[in-house]
Design an enzyme around this catalytic site. Structure first.
Site, PDB file in Angstrom:
ATOM      1  N   ASN A   1      53.586 100.642 137.568  1.00 56.86           N
ATOM      2  CA  ASN A   1      52.955  99.591 136.769  1.00 56.86           C
ATOM      3  C   ASN A   1      53.406  98.190 137.147  1.00 56.86           C
ATOM      4  O   ASN A   1      52.724  97.214 136.842  1.00 56.86           O
ATOM      5  CB  ASN A   1      53.159  99.865 135.288  1.00 56.86           C
TER       6      ASN A   1
ATOM      7  N   SER B   1      55.042 104.796 130.156  1.00 56.92           N
ATOM      8  CA  SER B   1      54.563 104.103 131.362  1.00 56.92           C
ATOM      9  C   SER B   1      55.376 102.848 131.651  1.00 56.92           C
ATOM     10  O   SER B   1      55.224 102.261 132.713  1.00 56.92           O
ATOM     11  CB  SER B   1      53.082 103.761 131.225  1.00 56.92           C
TER      12      SER B   1
ATOM     13  N   GLU C   1      56.040 109.919 138.844  1.00 57.87           N
ATOM     14  CA  GLU C   1      57.119 108.948 139.050  1.00 57.87           C
ATOM     15  C   GLU C   1      58.309 109.438 138.209  1.00 57.87           C
ATOM     16  O   GLU C   1      58.185 109.574 136.991  1.00 57.87           O
ATOM     17  CB  GLU C   1      56.620 107.586 138.550  1.00 57.87           C
TER      18      GLU C   1
HETATM   19  N1  CAA Z   1      40.453 115.684 133.808  1.00 59.29           N
HETATM   20  C1  CAA Z   1      40.396 116.631 134.746  1.00 59.29           C
HETATM   21  N2  CAA Z   1      39.697 116.511 135.894  1.00 59.29           N
HETATM   22  C2  CAA Z   1      39.018 115.371 136.089  1.00 59.29           C
HETATM   23  C3  CAA Z   1      39.037 114.325 135.138  1.00 59.29           C
HETATM   24  C4  CAA Z   1      39.781 114.525 133.948  1.00 59.29           C
HETATM   25  N3  CAA Z   1      39.857 113.574 132.993  1.00 59.29           N
HETATM   26  N4  CAA Z   1      38.269 113.300 135.615  1.00 59.29           N
HETATM   27  C5  CAA Z   1      37.812 113.676 136.817  1.00 59.29           C
HETATM   28  N5  CAA Z   1      38.258 114.929 137.102  1.00 59.29           N
HETATM   29  C6  CAA Z   1      37.979 115.694 138.294  1.00 59.29           C
HETATM   30  C7  CAA Z   1      36.514 116.012 138.370  1.00 59.29           C
HETATM   31  O1  CAA Z   1      36.234 117.207 137.693  1.00 59.29           O
HETATM   32  C8  CAA Z   1      36.283 116.163 139.856  1.00 59.29           C
HETATM   33  O2  CAA Z   1      36.681 117.429 140.309  1.00 59.29           O
HETATM   34  P1  CAA Z   1      35.607 118.453 140.932  1.00 59.29           P
HETATM   35  O3  CAA Z   1      34.378 117.706 141.247  1.00 59.29           O
HETATM   36  O4  CAA Z   1      36.304 118.989 142.096  1.00 59.29           O
HETATM   37  O5  CAA Z   1      35.417 119.424 139.837  1.00 59.29           O
HETATM   38  C9  CAA Z   1      37.284 115.188 140.474  1.00 59.29           C
HETATM   39  O6  CAA Z   1      38.238 114.891 139.451  1.00 59.29           O
HETATM   40  C10 CAA Z   1      36.590 113.934 140.908  1.00 59.29           C
HETATM   41  O7  CAA Z   1      35.873 113.425 139.793  1.00 59.29           O
HETATM   42  P2  CAA Z   1      34.426 112.759 139.881  1.00 59.29           P
HETATM   43  O8  CAA Z   1      33.693 113.322 141.064  1.00 59.29           O
HETATM   44  O9  CAA Z   1      33.783 112.887 138.538  1.00 59.29           O
HETATM   45  O10 CAA Z   1      34.706 111.229 140.034  1.00 59.29           O
HETATM   46  P3  CAA Z   1      35.585 110.453 141.094  1.00 59.29           P
HETATM   47  O11 CAA Z   1      35.417 111.007 142.457  1.00 59.29           O
HETATM   48  O12 CAA Z   1      35.310 109.015 140.822  1.00 59.29           O
HETATM   49  O13 CAA Z   1      37.076 110.744 140.651  1.00 59.29           O
HETATM   50  C11 CAA Z   1      38.939 109.947 139.480  1.00 59.29           C
HETATM   51  C12 CAA Z   1      37.538 110.478 139.363  1.00 59.29           C
HETATM   52  C13 CAA Z   1      39.852 111.031 140.059  1.00 59.29           C
HETATM   53  C14 CAA Z   1      39.397 109.618 138.078  1.00 59.29           C
HETATM   54  C15 CAA Z   1      38.926 108.701 140.441  1.00 59.29           C
HETATM   55  O14 CAA Z   1      37.972 107.782 139.998  1.00 59.29           O
HETATM   56  C16 CAA Z   1      40.257 108.004 140.527  1.00 59.29           C
HETATM   57  O15 CAA Z   1      41.141 108.437 141.252  1.00 59.29           O
HETATM   58  N6  CAA Z   1      40.396 106.891 139.786  1.00 59.29           N
HETATM   59  C17 CAA Z   1      41.654 106.145 139.732  1.00 59.29           C
HETATM   60  C18 CAA Z   1      42.576 106.841 138.781  1.00 59.29           C
HETATM   61  C19 CAA Z   1      43.883 106.136 138.673  1.00 59.29           C
HETATM   62  O16 CAA Z   1      44.171 105.118 139.292  1.00 59.29           O
HETATM   63  N7  CAA Z   1      44.755 106.698 137.815  1.00 59.29           N
HETATM   64  C20 CAA Z   1      46.032 106.109 137.543  1.00 59.29           C
HETATM   65  C21 CAA Z   1      45.892 105.220 136.355  1.00 59.29           C
HETATM   66  S1  CAA Z   1      47.426 104.469 135.962  1.00 59.29           S
HETATM   67  C22 CAA Z   1      48.220 105.626 135.053  1.00 59.29           C
HETATM   68  O17 CAA Z   1      47.748 106.675 134.723  1.00 59.29           O
HETATM   69  C23 CAA Z   1      49.618 105.322 134.657  1.00 59.29           C
HETATM   70  C24 CAA Z   1      49.897 104.233 133.753  1.00 59.29           C
HETATM   71  O18 CAA Z   1      51.057 104.135 133.387  1.00 59.29           O
HETATM   72  C25 CAA Z   1      48.936 103.279 133.246  1.00 59.29           C
END
Ligand code: CAA
Length: 282
Positions: free
Chosen positions: A189, A118, A151
Site C-alpha cells: 500500500n 492492510s 505480504e
Molecule cells: N473471487 C474469486 N474469483 C474471482 C473473483 C472473485 N471476487 N473475481 C474474479 N475472479 C476470477 C474469475 O472467476 C476469473 O476466473 P475464470 O475465468 O478462470 O473462472 C478470473 O478471476 C478473471 O476474472 P475476469 O475474467 O472476470 O476478469 P479479469 O480478467 O478482469 O480479472 C481480476 C479480474 C483478477 C480482479 C483483475 O481485474 C485484477 O487482477 N484486478 C486487480 C486486482 C488487484 O489489484 N487487487 C489488489 C487490490 S489491493 C488489495 O487487495 C490490498 C489492500 O490492502 C488494499
C-alpha cells in the site's frame, strides 16, 4: 504444523482466506458477529467453488470436501482449539485491539495470531497480547482466491519460527509470500495508494475524466484495472484509511488524501460495495 485455523471476519477478505485455507487441507472455522454475515461468507465460497467445478478445475467431490472442512460460527471459543487465528475484520485499530485482547484470553500461548490488516501496525496489535513473538501480519490481496501474493509482515518481536510457519502456510495455500518489515502501508500500500491518490487528483484538478484516467493506465501501463476502478473495488473508505495511516505515519505531505476522496467518503460513496464510487454499480 498448522492444521486448524480460525478466520475472524467473513467478509470479502475473510471468506477468501477461509476458502484458500480449506483448499490447502486445513480445518477452518469462519467466524463473524451475526449468522447472516457467516452465511453470506459461506455463500461466496460455495459460488466460487461451483464456478471451479463448472470450468472443470475441480470435481464435485473436491468441492464438497473443501466445504466440509469449513464450519461457520458466531463464537470465538473454537479459537482455543486452533493452531492459528487469522483476523480479517473491519480496518479499525480499536476493533482489532479489542478482538486480539479477547482472543489472547481464550487461546493457549502456543496459538499463532495473524492480522490481515492492510496498513495498521503489527507491532502495536501484537503488544496487547502475551505473544508478540507469535504474532505476524498476513496480508492477502483481493480477490484472495485469484491473487498470488501474501505480504508477510514481521512485527518488531515476531520470531523466526513464527515467520517460517506462516511462510510455509502461505506456500501451501498456493501463494507467494514476501517478507516485509512493519512500517506504515508495508510495501503493497505504500506503493499502490499514492498511485490511486494521484489518479484521484487528476480528476479533482480537472486534468482528465474518470474513464480517461483509467484508460491511460489500463492501455498505457497494462494494468488489469484502471486506478479508479481499483479504488472502487478496494473501497474508498479503505483507501482513505490507508492514506491517513501513511500520512500520519510518515508526516509527509506526499501522502495527503485527495480532497475529492475525502468528500466522496463523507457522502457515503464507498465504491462497489455501496453501489457508487467513481463509477455507479447496479
Ligand atoms: N473471487 C474469486 N474469483 C474471482 C473473483 C472473485 N471476487 N473475481 C474474479 N475472479 C476470477 C474469475 O472467476 C476469473 O476466473 P475464470 O475465468 O478462470 O473462472 C478470473 O478471476 C478473471 O476474472 P475476469 O475474467 O472476470 O476478469 P479479469 O480478467 O478482469 O480479472 C481480476 C479480474 C483478477 C480482479 C483483475 O481485474 C485484477 O487482477 N484486478 C486487480 C486486482 C488487484 O489489484 N487487487 C489488489 C487490490 S489491493 C488489495 O487487495 C490490498 C489492500 O490492502 C488494499
Amino acid at each position: 504444523m498448522i492444521k486448524r485455523v480460525m478466520v475472524v471476519g467473513a467478509g470479502q477478505m475473510g471468506s477468501g482466506i477461509a476458502q484458500v485455507a480449506a483448499q490447502a487441507g486445513l480445518q477452518v472455522w469462519l467466524r463473524d458477529l451475526e449468522p447472516r454475515f457467516v452465511e453470506r461468507g459461506l455463500g461466496v465460497i460455495e459460488k466460487n467453488l461451483a464456478r471451479d467445478v463448472a470450468k472443470g478445475r475441480r470435481t464435485e467431490e473436491e468441492k464438497a470436501a473443501i466445504l466440509g472442512r469449513i464450519t461457520g460460527t458466531t463464537e470465538l471459543g473454537p479459537a482455543a482449539e486452533c493452531d492459528l487465528v487469522i483476523e480479517a475484520i473491519v480496518e479499525s485499530l480499536e476493533a482489532k485491539l479489542a478482538l486480539f485482547r479477547e482472543l489472547d484470553s481464550i487461546c493457549p500461548e502456543v496459538t499463532l495470531f495473524a492480522s490481515n490488516t492492510s496498513s495498521l501496525p503489527i507491532t502495536q496489535l501484537a503488544a496487547v497480547t502475551r505473544r508478540p513473538d507469535r504474532f505476524i501480519g498476513m496480508h492477502f490481496m483481493n480477490p484472495v482466491p485469484v491473487m498470488k501474493l501474501v505480504e508477510v509482515i514481521r512485527g518488531i518481536a515476531t520470531s523466526d519460527e513464527t515467520y517460517a510457519a506462516i511462510r510455509n502456510l502461505a506456500e501451501a495455500m498456493g501463494k507467494t509470500p514476501v517478507e516485509v518489515n512493519d512500517f506504515p502501508g508495508f510495501v503493497s500500500n505504500r506503493v499502490l495508494m499514492p498511485m490511486l491518490n494521484e489518479a484521484m487528483f487528476c480528476v479533482y484538478e480537472g486534468i482528465a475524466g474518470v474513464e480517461e484516467v483509467d484508460t491511460v493506465m489500463k492501455l498505457g501501463m497494462n494494468h488489469p484495472m484502471g486506478p479508479l476502478t481499483l479504488a472502487d473495488f478496494i473501497g474508498l473508505d479503505t483507501c482513505l484509511a490507508i492514506l491517513n495511516v501513511l500520512y500520519e505515519g510518515f508526516k509527509d505531505p506526499k501522502y495527503r488524501p485527495c480532497p475529492l476522496l475525502v468528500q466522496m467518503v463523507q457522502a457515503g460513496y464507498l465504491g462497489r460495495k455501496s453501489g457508487r464510487g467513481f463509477y455507479i454499480y447496479d
